[in-house]
Enzyme design. Structure first.
Site, PDB file in Angstrom:
ATOM      1  N   ALA A 106       0.852  -1.187   0.000  1.00 31.35           N
ATOM      2  CA  ALA A 106       0.000   0.000   0.000  1.00 31.35           C
ATOM      3  C   ALA A 106       0.887   1.236   0.000  1.00 31.35           C
ATOM      4  O   ALA A 106       2.106   1.128   0.158  1.00 31.35           O
ATOM      5  CB  ALA A 106      -0.892   0.018   1.227  1.00 31.35           C
TER       6      ALA A 106
ATOM      7  N   ASN B 267      -0.027   8.003   0.230  1.00 26.38           N
ATOM      8  CA  ASN B 267      -0.282   9.321  -0.377  1.00 26.38           C
ATOM      9  C   ASN B 267      -1.177  10.176   0.518  1.00 26.38           C
ATOM     10  O   ASN B 267      -2.155   9.699   1.068  1.00 26.38           O
ATOM     11  CB  ASN B 267      -0.984   9.140  -1.721  1.00 26.38           C
ATOM     12  CG  ASN B 267      -0.390   8.020  -2.524  1.00 26.38           C
ATOM     13  OD1 ASN B 267       0.764   8.071  -2.885  1.00 26.38           O
ATOM     14  ND2 ASN B 267      -1.167   6.972  -2.763  1.00 26.38           N
TER      15      ASN B 267
ATOM     16  N   GLU C 258      -0.183   2.664   7.008  1.00 28.97           N
ATOM     17  CA  GLU C 258      -0.299   3.782   6.054  1.00 28.97           C
ATOM     18  C   GLU C 258      -0.910   4.995   6.739  1.00 28.97           C
ATOM     19  O   GLU C 258      -0.508   6.133   6.495  1.00 28.97           O
ATOM     20  CB  GLU C 258      -1.129   3.379   4.831  1.00 28.97           C
ATOM     21  CG  GLU C 258      -0.646   2.128   4.098  1.00 28.97           C
ATOM     22  CD  GLU C 258       0.823   2.116   3.746  1.00 28.97           C
ATOM     23  OE1 GLU C 258       1.406   3.185   3.547  1.00 28.97           O
ATOM     24  OE2 GLU C 258       1.424   1.012   3.700  1.00 28.97           O
TER      25      GLU C 258
HETATM   26  N1  B3K Z   1       5.940   3.811   1.388  1.00 30.72           N
HETATM   27  C1  B3K Z   1       5.413   2.731   0.615  1.00 30.72           C
HETATM   28  C2  B3K Z   1       6.449   1.955  -0.121  1.00 30.72           C
HETATM   29  C3  B3K Z   1       6.764   2.454  -1.466  1.00 30.72           C
HETATM   30  C4  B3K Z   1       7.639   1.486  -2.225  1.00 30.72           C
HETATM   31  C5  B3K Z   1       8.086   2.045  -3.497  1.00 30.72           C
HETATM   32  N2  B3K Z   1       8.873   1.131  -4.304  1.00 30.72           N
HETATM   33  C6  B3K Z   1       4.606   1.799   1.435  1.00 30.72           C
HETATM   34  C7  B3K Z   1       4.873   1.824   2.884  1.00 30.72           C
HETATM   35  O1  B3K Z   1       5.928   1.475   3.359  1.00 30.72           O
HETATM   36  O2  B3K Z   1       4.015   2.234   3.602  1.00 30.72           O
HETATM   37 ZN    ZN Z   2       5.655   2.469   5.174  1.00 26.02          ZN
END
Ligand code: B3K
Ligand code: ZN
Length: 889
Positions: free
Chosen positions: A272, A275, A308
């Site tokens: 996930a 954003n 998230e």
């Molecule tokens: N921050 C995203 C991970 C993105 C990976 C890109 N290759 C999910 C997470 O760790 O919450």
């Molecule tokens: Zn993360």
């Protein structure tokens, strides 16, 4: 595909950006065969850089890949090709003033984007994935996390195909256009780096709920899914509300927009993405209901939704200065979600699961060719650094800070961190500094955990002086060399421990030089290569319970004998260490069997393991989830990890022999507990809650042992469970047990019935693929090849690749490591194919081949040959190139 030689990027070369983007105004016109993106960037020179570069304005170098530039202007003056430099990765302009506006229009092709990075289509919907460097595939931009901007996004598309148009922040306007199209404008009031940008357009339904924050603000919560999944959102919604409340209570963090949205998509490279205000999820991490998702899946949904959501503070409000600092947000957020899950479910069981996972997988990574520090100091492709080290070891580093400071001081530190850095892009040093300032502790030496790779070894020895009544523990730490790091400095290792007397009671702990004892459990800080701690007033020789709760990510060794381990299994006051003692006992017993197998001797199981597990099984007062954990023998992958040279066949044979012996010796108590729990399952409807998870976990592990007896009454019970249960946890276990059984007819029938019943549910079909891919029955590779032809399989869908290929290469060790090398050849072929359309997935699937040093000479040769074949296979993505070349180095 790269066209230049892949370059290594170094942390030491970090420079602040020459320009900043105060405002970003985006317009997307979505069509079936292309998308137009217009970007207006309101920019200014970065004052921080003026001293370094002088008064002359440096060129503006915008990132951009796979973009068709249609027009670009500077302060409303259209630029001719002679006015800029365009390469396949950058657009370079020469600003004429300190402040200026850049307008650009590009054409992109989401409809044919198979890499699932940037803007792409999943089924009929448009969606995005920008972290880490995907935004540059959407428009020309300063695509780096230390450039934070306020975004306004307008998107337009066909009303009928895309009734829902979403982006970050709040909806500020929308309307109809001619020709059956419509548009919507979203404004995000918080500045953010481009990696947190998101857009969704599709025919989606949503469930809506609300949350009142601690200061009394109403937040609308929406989960958007494809219409057929609208009945599978409640668990995610409940999890979200729990996470929002927990973050207020435990960290004092409140949500900051009027709306929080989650969108589920089927084609997604990872779990996930956080954003801002618009989380995009792999549908496997959102959708859950009793009939289609297992208990494990329910817990994963709860954990990922929380993870998230928690990023809104640990990642979004305070973000990373550069991608070397990834663990700043990931390690911290994994630690936060682990604590949340521990509070929602069983704390000890959650810790056991996490530690087993870490020791099996992260320790292997840390001992292999891709080993890197929690804060890496170089990379070729950042996508390769979303690793177990950055995430899971990073979380262990945070846990150690929490242990050293204590919960209350840690909270002061996190408050200070959020307050000090709100709206900033910062480093791991900034985080540690906040913890130091809040606690008054000097964490200079502790910071080695961020910069030194490898798993430290901690050898512990004891000595008891009966006359002086003193008991000493001597700790010797060392850390093996890792790529680019030969000599390591000592770490700060917090060792939580207790000393038990002959009745299993904790002795009061008083170190030499201390006035008085301070209880029976404490944390020692081991900071030197060799260090001795002496406890006084110890009237009898105690048994130490070391590294309670796995208080540091190290390989601890202490010369326990099997009777001592049995004692700890029953008496340790620390639940985690009771499990750990059982694991160590099992490891000793299994290693003995492995040796017997290798010497061609008859296998003989140490009956103490049987006795110990019988005691556990017959103790009805124990938490059933703990009983299930204790009955689970260390996995083949873990036994591989702790072997010097892993003998795949011996490990499999030894473990299977032990399972059969246990199944037959413990048939009666297993059968009793199975029947009691199955009866309760029959009488209750499914609840996704810790007590029920526990009951089903014991029921299911009991069934998997019992089936080894091949008795007709067990087969009948298994078929009854398969047919009559109301949930996927029981059904999938029954199926898995049948798949691994010799009952060919029943197996085939159940597999066919399952596939027929669930053919329209891709997530359930993933389970169906995995169960078969992981079956250790001979002929594994042929089964996997045949399954690749199944209509529900699709190499373009990452979940399918993980379910079938990933499960085979990662879990089915005897088949994957077949001595003829067929498994290796198969995986290399898959990687070469995947490299052509989804480099991130290709690179991830490679991991099993990178572990070649663990195996015998003949397998090593075969594995290396496949890595070399991949390297020579043509144009490699930087993702695959980096992993293959480092593995061969
Ligand atoms: N921050 C995203 C991970 C993105 C990976 C890109 N290759 C999910 C997470 O760790 O919450
Ligand atoms: Zn993360």
């Amino acid at each position: 595909m790269r066209t230049e030689q892949p370059k290594t990027i170094y942390l030491k070369d970090y420079q602040a950006p020459e320009y900043l983007i105060d405002e970003t105004h985006l317009t997307f016109e979505l069509f079936e065969d292309h998308t137009l993106v217009h970007a207006q960037l309101v920019m200014r020179r970065n004052p921080e850089r003026v001293a370094a570069t002088g008064v002359a304005l440096p060129p503006l170098v915008l990132d951009g890949q796979q973009l068709e530039l249609l027009s670009v202007s500077l302060d409303d003056v259209a630029l001719a090709p002679a006015d800029y430099v365009l390469t396949d990765s950058h657009l370079t302009l020469q600003p004429k003033a300190e402040r200026f506006v850049v307008d650009s229009s590009v054409r992109i092709h989401p409809e044919s984007n198979t890499a699932l990075e940037g803007l792409y289509k999943s089924g009929g919907m448009f969606c995005t994935q920008c972290e880490a460097e995907g935004f540059r595939k959407i428009t020309y931009y300063l695509d780096r996390p230390d450039v934070m901007s306020k975004f306004t996004t307008t998107l337009s598309g066909e009303q009928l195909k895309y009734p829902v148009l979403l982006s970050n922040g709040n909806l500020i306007a929308s309307g109809a256009e001619e020709g059956g199209r419509h548009w919507a404008t979203w404004e995000d009031p918080f500045k953010k780096p481009a990696y947190l940008f998101a857009l969704v357009a599709g025919d989606l339904w949503c469930v809506e709920d609300a949350f009142t924050t601690m200061s009394g603000r109403e937040v609308t919560l929406r989960i958007y899914v494809e219409p057929e999944n609208i009945d599978k959102c409640q668990h995610a919604m409940d999890s979200l509300k729990k996470a929002m409340k927990w973050d207020e209570e435990v960290y004092g963090r409140e949500y900051d927009l009027d709306i929080f949205m989650i969108v589920a998509v089927n084609d997604f490279n990872m779990g996930a993405m956080e954003n801002k205000g618009l989380n995009i999820f792999n549908s496997s991490c959102v959708l859950a209901r009793a009939e289609t998702a297992t208990d494990a899946a329910h817990q994963r949904v709860e954990g990922v939704v929380a993870h998230e959501y928690f990023h809104n503070w640990s990642g979004n409000r305070v973000t990373c200065r550069d991608w070397f600092q990834l663990s700043l947000k990931e390690g911290f957020t994994v630690f936060r979600d682990a604590e949340f899950s521990a509070d929602m479910n069983s704390r000890t069981v959650k810790r056991i699961e996490d530690v087993a996972f870490l020791r099996t997988n992260q320790f292997a990574e840390d001992a292999g060719p891709m080993a890197h520090p929690v804060r890496p100091d170089s990379f070729i492709e950042i996508s390769n650094f979303y690793t177990l080290t950055v995430y899971e070891k990073g979380a262990e580093v945070l846990r150690m800070i929490h242990t050293l400071l204590g919960a209350e001081t840690f909270r002061k530190g996190s408050d200070l961190y959020f307050e000090r850095h709100d709206g900033q892009a910062v480093t791991c040093d900034d985080f540690v500094k906040a913890m130091e300032d809040a606690s008054g502790l000097d964490l200079t030496q502790f910071k080695r955990w961020y910069i030194q790779a490898g798993t430290p070894r901690l050898a512990v020895s004891e000595s008891y002086d009966a006359a002086a009544k003193t008991y000493s523990l001597t700790f010797r730490q060392s850390c093996p060399p890792t790529p680019g790091q030969k000599d390591k400095q000592p770490f700060v290792i917090p060792v939580e421990l207790g000393l038990l007397d002959g009745q299993g009671r904790e002795l009061p702990l008083r170190l030499q030089d201390e006035e008085a004892a301070t209880g029976g459990n404490r944390v020692l800080s081991v900071t030197e290569a060799e260090q001795t701690f002496t406890f006084v007033d110890i009237a009898e020789k105690p048994l130490p319970s070391l590294l309670r709760g796995f208080s540091a990510p190290v390989r601890l060794s202490f010369p326990y004998d099997r009777d001592q381990l049995m004692f700890l299994m029953q008496h340790d006051t620390d639940g985690f260490n009771r499990w750990e003692a059982g694991q160590q006992l099992s490891v000793q017993v299994l290693q003995e069997l492995i040796g017997q197998y290798q010497r061609g001797e008859a296998l003989a199981l140490d009956q103490r393991l049987v006795a110990a597990l019988r005691t556990v099984l017959e103790n009805e007062a124990l938490d059933q989830a703990m009983v299930a954990e204790m009955l689970s023998l260390p996995s083949e992958a873990y036994l591989t990890e702790i072997s010097e040279v892993a003998d795949v066949d011996a490990i499999h044979a030894a473990r299977e022999f032990a399972r059969r012996q246990l199944a037959s010796a413990l048939f009666e108590p297993l059968w009793k507990r199975y029947q009691a729990n199955r009866e309760q399952s029959r009488q209750t409807t499914y609840v996704a809650e810790a007590g029920h998870f526990a009951r089903r976990s014991l029921q299911n592990i009991a069934l998997s042992y019992l089936m080894l007896s091949e008795r007709p009454e067990v087969l009948a019970a298994c078929l009854e469970q398969y047919d009559a249960c109301d949930n996927m946890t029981e059904r999938l276990t029954a199926l898995a047990v049948l798949v691994n059984s010799p009952f060919a007819e029943e197996r085939a029938k159940a597999l066919a019935a399952f596939a027929e019943h669930f053919k329209d549910n891709p997530l359930v079909m993933d389970q169906w693929f995995s169960v078969q891919a992981a079956s250790t029955q001979p002929g594994g590779l042929e089964r996997v090849r045949a399954l690749m032809e199944h209509p529900a399989f699709n190499l373009k869908n990452p979940n399918k690749v993980r379910a079938l290929i990933g499960a085979f290469a990662g879990q089915n060790l005897v088949n994957f490591h077949n001595a003829d090398g067929s498994g290796y050849r198969f995986l290399a072929d898959i990687v070469i194919t995947l490299n052509g359309f989804n480099p991130q997935i290709a690179s991830r699937q490679l991991a099993p081949l990178t572990r070649w040093r663990k195996y015998d000479a003949s397998r090593q040769t075969l594995m290396k040959a496949e890595l070399e074949r991949i390297l020579a296979s043509g144009e490699l993505s930087s993702d695959v190139y980096e992993v293959v070349s480092k593995s061969l180095a």
